[in-house]
Motif scaffolding. Structure first.
Motif, PDB file in Angstrom:
ATOM      1  N   ARG A   1      -4.416-116.559   6.413  1.00  0.00           N
ATOM      2  CA  ARG A   1      -5.581-117.334   6.833  1.00  0.00           C
ATOM      3  C   ARG A   1      -6.845-116.956   6.076  1.00  0.00           C
ATOM      4  O   ARG A   1      -7.682-117.806   5.796  1.00  0.00           O
ATOM      5  CB  ARG A   1      -5.806-117.179   8.334  1.00  0.00           C
ATOM      6  CG  ARG A   1      -5.012-118.251   9.097  1.00  0.00           C
ATOM      7  CD  ARG A   1      -4.864-117.935  10.544  1.00  0.00           C
ATOM      8  NE  ARG A   1      -6.096-118.075  11.311  1.00  0.00           N
ATOM      9  CZ  ARG A   1      -6.115-117.990  12.640  1.00  0.00           C
ATOM     10  NH1 ARG A   1      -5.000-117.786  13.317  1.00  0.00           N
ATOM     11  NH2 ARG A   1      -7.245-118.107  13.289  1.00  0.00           N
ATOM     12  N   VAL A   2      -6.988-115.658   5.733  1.00  0.00           N
ATOM     13  CA  VAL A   2      -8.227-115.250   5.060  1.00  0.00           C
ATOM     14  C   VAL A   2      -8.073-115.280   3.541  1.00  0.00           C
ATOM     15  O   VAL A   2      -9.052-115.099   2.813  1.00  0.00           O
ATOM     16  CB  VAL A   2      -8.695-113.844   5.513  1.00  0.00           C
ATOM     17  CG1 VAL A   2      -8.949-113.822   7.007  1.00  0.00           C
ATOM     18  CG2 VAL A   2      -7.692-112.775   5.105  1.00  0.00           C
ATOM     19  N   GLY A   3      -6.845-115.565   3.060  1.00  0.00           N
ATOM     20  CA  GLY A   3      -6.585-115.577   1.614  1.00  0.00           C
ATOM     21  C   GLY A   3      -7.562-116.422   0.803  1.00  0.00           C
ATOM     22  O   GLY A   3      -8.166-115.917  -0.153  1.00  0.00           O
ATOM     23  N   PRO A   4      -7.744-117.692   1.179  1.00  0.00           N
ATOM     24  CA  PRO A   4      -8.662-118.550   0.414  1.00  0.00           C
ATOM     25  C   PRO A   4     -10.084-118.007   0.386  1.00  0.00           C
ATOM     26  O   PRO A   4     -10.767-118.085  -0.650  1.00  0.00           O
ATOM     27  CB  PRO A   4      -8.598-119.882   1.168  1.00  0.00           C
ATOM     28  CG  PRO A   4      -7.278-119.858   1.868  1.00  0.00           C
ATOM     29  CD  PRO A   4      -7.045-118.428   2.239  1.00  0.00           C
ATOM     30  N   ALA A   5     -10.554-117.461   1.501  1.00  0.00           N
ATOM     31  CA  ALA A   5     -11.913-116.909   1.557  1.00  0.00           C
ATOM     32  C   ALA A   5     -12.056-115.739   0.585  1.00  0.00           C
ATOM     33  O   ALA A   5     -13.075-115.607  -0.108  1.00  0.00           O
ATOM     34  CB  ALA A   5     -12.230-116.459   2.983  1.00  0.00           C
TER      35      ALA A   5
END
Ligand SMILES: [Zn+2]
Length: 225
Positions: free
Chosen positions: A204-208
């Protein structure tokens, strides 16, 4: 050397001094087959130093004008066994001082070694910081210093302390930066705290994370490859 030193015996049976009749004797010498107490044998001023501390024993013996070997008969082994030495009290005091000085010298050496290690650690941290800024030129410098310090923290086994970190492997350096961004710049930690499974939270935090890293890499294209 032991051959010339008087031999003092710790008797197994109760013995009395053949001269002054005192007894039972804790320690004695044997003269012409008869027990003589240490006072009568002019050894009464010596102090007992139990065997075990080799350096202290050697030093005390070297500093004693008169010293004696203390033995006790071991019936089972049918032999006399050395229990320690009788040495002069002043000699023992000086020997203890010398050993203490040794211990202090060792402590000072340990402190110097620790200092050298700290300098070496600072070297790792600095190299790591430089490498981070090379890969992410637009990253705030204090952030690079923070990540480098954290990654090379003593005994942490983190990237900066591993062989890969020392060789400043780009993948390992990037992983250290990613980990920092994950914890500091994304809601990763609170996702974990709210019960989101670790790999799910990471996804979930990968793109950020990628967005932040892209921003920090910003002027890479303007640098020579
Ligand atoms: Zn006596």
């Amino acid at each position: 050397m032991d051959l010339v030193a008087p031999v003092v015996v710790e008797p197994l049976r109760r013995r009395r001094c053949s001269e002054c009749r005192r007894g039972p004797l804790e320690r004695m010498i044997v003269e012409y087959g008869r027990p003589v107490c240490l006072d009568c044998a002019d050894l009464g001023h010596l102090v007992f130093l139990r065997r075990g501390d080799t350096a202290l024993t050697r030093r005390a013996r070297e500093r004693s004008a008169l010293w004696a070997v203390v033995v006790r008969h071991n019936r089972r082994r049918t032999r006399y066994e050395r229990q320690g030495l009788l040495v002069e009290e002043a000699a023992l005091a000086r020997a203890e001082e010398a050993c203490l000085a040794d211990a202090e010298a060792r402590a000072r050496r340990r402190a110097r070694d620790a200092e050298r290690r700290a300098v070496r650690d600072a070297g790792i941290t600095e190299a790591l910081r430089a490498e981070i800024l090379l890969l992410f030129p637009a990253m705030p410098p204090e952030r690079a210093a923070e990540i480098a310090a954290h990654a090379s923290a003593k005994g942490s086994g983190r990237v900066g302390r591993t062989a890969a970190g020392r060789a400043l492997d780009r993948g390992a350096v990037t992983a250290a930066v990613r980990a920092s961004v994950r914890h500091v710049d994304t809601p990763y930690d609170s996702l974990l705290m709210s019960g989101v499974p670790r790999h799910q939270a990471r996804t979930r935090v990968g793109p950020a994370i990628d967005t932040v890293l892209r921003t920090w890499r910003a002027d890479t294209r303007t640098r020579p490859a």
